[in-house]
Design a protein around this motif. Structure first.
Motif, PDB file in Angstrom:
ATOM      1  N   MET A   2       0.813  -1.186   0.000  1.00 17.12           N
ATOM      2  CA  MET A   2       0.000   0.000   0.000  1.00 17.12           C
ATOM      3  C   MET A   2       0.866   1.263   0.000  1.00 17.12           C
ATOM      4  SD  MET A   2      -3.265   0.828   2.180  1.00 17.12           S
ATOM      5  CE  MET A   2      -3.676   2.471   2.672  1.00 17.12           C
ATOM      6  N   LYS A   3       2.039   1.187   0.644  1.00 15.70           N
ATOM      7  CA  LYS A   3       2.925   2.346   0.653  1.00 15.70           C
ATOM      8  C   LYS A   3       3.376   2.710  -0.756  1.00 15.70           C
ATOM      9  CE  LYS A   3       5.225   2.694   5.071  1.00 15.70           C
ATOM     10  NZ  LYS A   3       6.506   2.579   5.757  1.00 15.70           N
ATOM     11  N   ALA A   4       3.714   1.696  -1.542  1.00 19.15           N
ATOM     12  CA  ALA A   4       4.199   1.963  -2.900  1.00 19.15           C
ATOM     13  C   ALA A   4       3.119   2.640  -3.724  1.00 19.15           C
ATOM     14  CB  ALA A   4       4.637   0.660  -3.560  1.00 19.15           C
ATOM     15  N   HIS A   5       1.882   2.196  -3.580  1.00 25.57           N
ATOM     16  CA  HIS A   5       0.775   2.796  -4.332  1.00 25.57           C
ATOM     17  C   HIS A   5       0.616   4.274  -3.960  1.00 25.57           C
ATOM     18  CE1 HIS A   5      -3.054   3.146  -6.359  1.00 25.57           C
ATOM     19  NE2 HIS A   5      -3.563   3.660  -5.254  1.00 25.57           N
ATOM     20  N   LYS A   6       0.723   4.557  -2.669  1.00 25.35           N
ATOM     21  CA  LYS A   6       0.579   5.937  -2.208  1.00 25.35           C
ATOM     22  C   LYS A   6       1.681   6.820  -2.788  1.00 25.35           C
ATOM     23  CE  LYS A   6       1.466   6.698   2.123  1.00 25.35           C
ATOM     24  NZ  LYS A   6       1.397   6.799   3.591  1.00 25.35           N
ATOM     25  N   TYR A   7       2.906   6.336  -2.793  1.00 25.78           N
ATOM     26  CA  TYR A   7       4.018   7.146  -3.301  1.00 25.78           C
ATOM     27  C   TYR A   7       3.946   7.326  -4.814  1.00 25.78           C
ATOM     28  CZ  TYR A   7       6.008   6.603   1.341  1.00 25.78           C
ATOM     29  OH  TYR A   7       6.206   6.631   2.688  1.00 25.78           O
ATOM     30  N   TRP A   8       3.569   6.282  -5.544  1.00 23.88           N
ATOM     31  CA  TRP A   8       3.448   6.414  -6.990  1.00 23.88           C
ATOM     32  C   TRP A   8       2.306   7.356  -7.349  1.00 23.88           C
ATOM     33  CZ3 TRP A   8       7.071   5.518 -10.249  1.00 23.88           C
ATOM     34  CH2 TRP A   8       7.989   4.504 -10.041  1.00 23.88           C
ATOM     35  N   SER A   9       1.208   7.314  -6.578  1.00 20.86           N
ATOM     36  CA  SER A   9       0.096   8.224  -6.835  1.00 20.86           C
ATOM     37  C   SER A   9       0.499   9.673  -6.578  1.00 20.86           C
ATOM     38  CB  SER A   9      -1.095   7.870  -5.950  1.00 20.86           C
ATOM     39  OG  SER A   9      -1.555   6.577  -6.239  1.00 20.86           O
ATOM     40  N   ALA A  10       1.255   9.914  -5.508  1.00 23.06           N
ATOM     41  CA  ALA A  10       1.735  11.270  -5.223  1.00 23.06           C
ATOM     42  C   ALA A  10       2.686  11.738  -6.322  1.00 23.06           C
ATOM     43  CB  ALA A  10       2.429  11.305  -3.864  1.00 23.06           C
ATOM     44  N   GLY A  11       3.542  10.853  -6.804  1.00 23.25           N
ATOM     45  CA  GLY A  11       4.448  11.207  -7.903  1.00 23.25           C
ATOM     46  C   GLY A  11       3.699  11.543  -9.179  1.00 23.25           C
ATOM     47  N   ALA A  12       2.628  10.793  -9.444  1.00 21.89           N
ATOM     48  CA  ALA A  12       1.823  11.072 -10.632  1.00 21.89           C
ATOM     49  C   ALA A  12       1.133  12.423 -10.512  1.00 21.89           C
ATOM     50  CB  ALA A  12       0.786   9.965 -10.831  1.00 21.89           C
ATOM     51  N   LEU A  13       0.636  12.740  -9.323  1.00 25.51           N
ATOM     52  CA  LEU A  13      -0.021  14.030  -9.121  1.00 25.51           C
ATOM     53  C   LEU A  13       0.960  15.189  -9.318  1.00 25.51           C
ATOM     54  CD1 LEU A  13      -2.531  15.626  -8.214  1.00 25.51           C
ATOM     55  CD2 LEU A  13      -1.664  15.416  -5.891  1.00 25.51           C
ATOM     56  N   ILE A  14       2.150  15.066  -8.765  1.00 32.11           N
ATOM     57  CA  ILE A  14       3.162  16.115  -8.919  1.00 32.11           C
ATOM     58  C   ILE A  14       3.559  16.263 -10.387  1.00 32.11           C
ATOM     59  CG2 ILE A  14       5.558  16.719  -8.378  1.00 32.11           C
ATOM     60  CD1 ILE A  14       5.022  15.397  -5.606  1.00 32.11           C
ATOM     61  N   SER A  15       3.712  15.137 -11.074  1.00 33.66           N
ATOM     62  CA  SER A  15       4.080  15.181 -12.493  1.00 33.66           C
ATOM     63  C   SER A  15       2.968  15.800 -13.335  1.00 33.66           C
ATOM     64  CB  SER A  15       4.387  13.783 -13.009  1.00 33.66           C
ATOM     65  OG  SER A  15       5.510  13.270 -12.359  1.00 33.66           O
ATOM     66  N   MET A  16       1.720  15.493 -13.005  1.00 31.75           N
ATOM     67  CA  MET A  16       0.604  16.087 -13.762  1.00 31.75           C
ATOM     68  C   MET A  16       0.531  17.595 -13.554  1.00 31.75           C
ATOM     69  SD  MET A  16      -2.628  13.615 -13.633  1.00 31.75           S
ATOM     70  CE  MET A  16      -2.322  12.086 -12.803  1.00 31.75           C
ATOM     71  N   ILE A  17       0.750  18.034 -12.309  1.00 38.00           N
ATOM     72  CA  ILE A  17       0.758  19.476 -12.050  1.00 38.00           C
ATOM     73  C   ILE A  17       1.887  20.144 -12.832  1.00 38.00           C
ATOM     74  CG2 ILE A  17       1.190  21.207 -10.262  1.00 38.00           C
ATOM     75  CD1 ILE A  17      -0.326  19.310  -8.322  1.00 38.00           C
ATOM     76  N   GLY A  18       3.066  19.512 -12.864  1.00 35.33           N
ATOM     77  CA  GLY A  18       4.180  20.051 -13.644  1.00 35.33           C
ATOM     78  C   GLY A  18       3.868  20.082 -15.130  1.00 35.33           C
ATOM     79  N   ALA A  19       3.203  19.038 -15.630  1.00 31.80           N
ATOM     80  CA  ALA A  19       2.853  18.998 -17.051  1.00 31.80           C
ATOM     81  C   ALA A  19       1.842  20.090 -17.388  1.00 31.80           C
ATOM     82  CB  ALA A  19       2.297  17.627 -17.419  1.00 31.80           C
ATOM     83  N   MET A  20       0.859  20.309 -16.511  1.00 32.69           N
ATOM     84  CA  MET A  20      -0.122  21.363 -16.768  1.00 32.69           C
ATOM     85  C   MET A  20       0.543  22.736 -16.728  1.00 32.69           C
ATOM     86  SD  MET A  20      -3.706  20.160 -15.029  1.00 32.69           S
ATOM     87  CE  MET A  20      -3.088  20.005 -13.377  1.00 32.69           C
ATOM     88  N   TYR A  21       1.425  22.946 -15.755  1.00 36.78           N
ATOM     89  CA  TYR A  21       2.097  24.242 -15.631  1.00 36.78           C
ATOM     90  C   TYR A  21       2.992  24.529 -16.834  1.00 36.78           C
ATOM     91  CZ  TYR A  21       5.062  27.942 -13.818  1.00 36.78           C
ATOM     92  OH  TYR A  21       5.742  29.116 -13.663  1.00 36.78           O
ATOM     93  N   THR A  22       3.787  23.546 -17.231  1.00 38.54           N
ATOM     94  CA  THR A  22       4.690  23.776 -18.362  1.00 38.54           C
ATOM     95  C   THR A  22       3.915  23.854 -19.677  1.00 38.54           C
ATOM     96  OG1 THR A  22       5.131  21.400 -18.485  1.00 38.54           O
ATOM     97  CG2 THR A  22       6.713  22.755 -17.274  1.00 38.54           C
ATOM     98  N   GLY A  23       2.803  23.149 -19.778  1.00 39.75           N
ATOM     99  CA  GLY A  23       1.977  23.271 -20.977  1.00 39.75           C
ATOM    100  C   GLY A  23       1.348  24.650 -21.078  1.00 39.75           C
TER     101      GLY A  23
END
Length: 66
Positions: free
Chosen positions: A1-22
């Motif tokens: 469950m820890k791995a899922h939580k960390y990968w989900s947080a990483g995906a959220l941060i990456s999506m925010i970065g993608a939206m900002y840079t786009g």
């Protein structure tokens, strides 16, 4: 469950970065953020599926009881 939580947080941060840079316009960094977001989302889905999926032995036992 820890791995899922960390990968989900990483995906959220990456999506925010993608939206900002786009929005701002730097295309090369947008591409890297989008690829990392896809990687994190795929891994989060895989680890989440492993948490939800039942073991094969339990499925067979349920089928034989019915």
């Amino acid at each position: 469950m820890k791995a899922h939580k960390y990968w989900s947080a990483g995906a959220l941060i990456s999506m925010i970065g993608a939206m900002y840079t786009g929005y701002k316009g730097p295309k090369s960094s947008h591409k890297y953020f989008a690829y990392s977001s896809m990687l994190c989302m795929a891994t989060a889905m895989y680890t989440g599926h492993k948490m939800i999926a039942r073991p094969k032995k339990v499925e067979k036992k349920i089928e034989t009881e019915e």
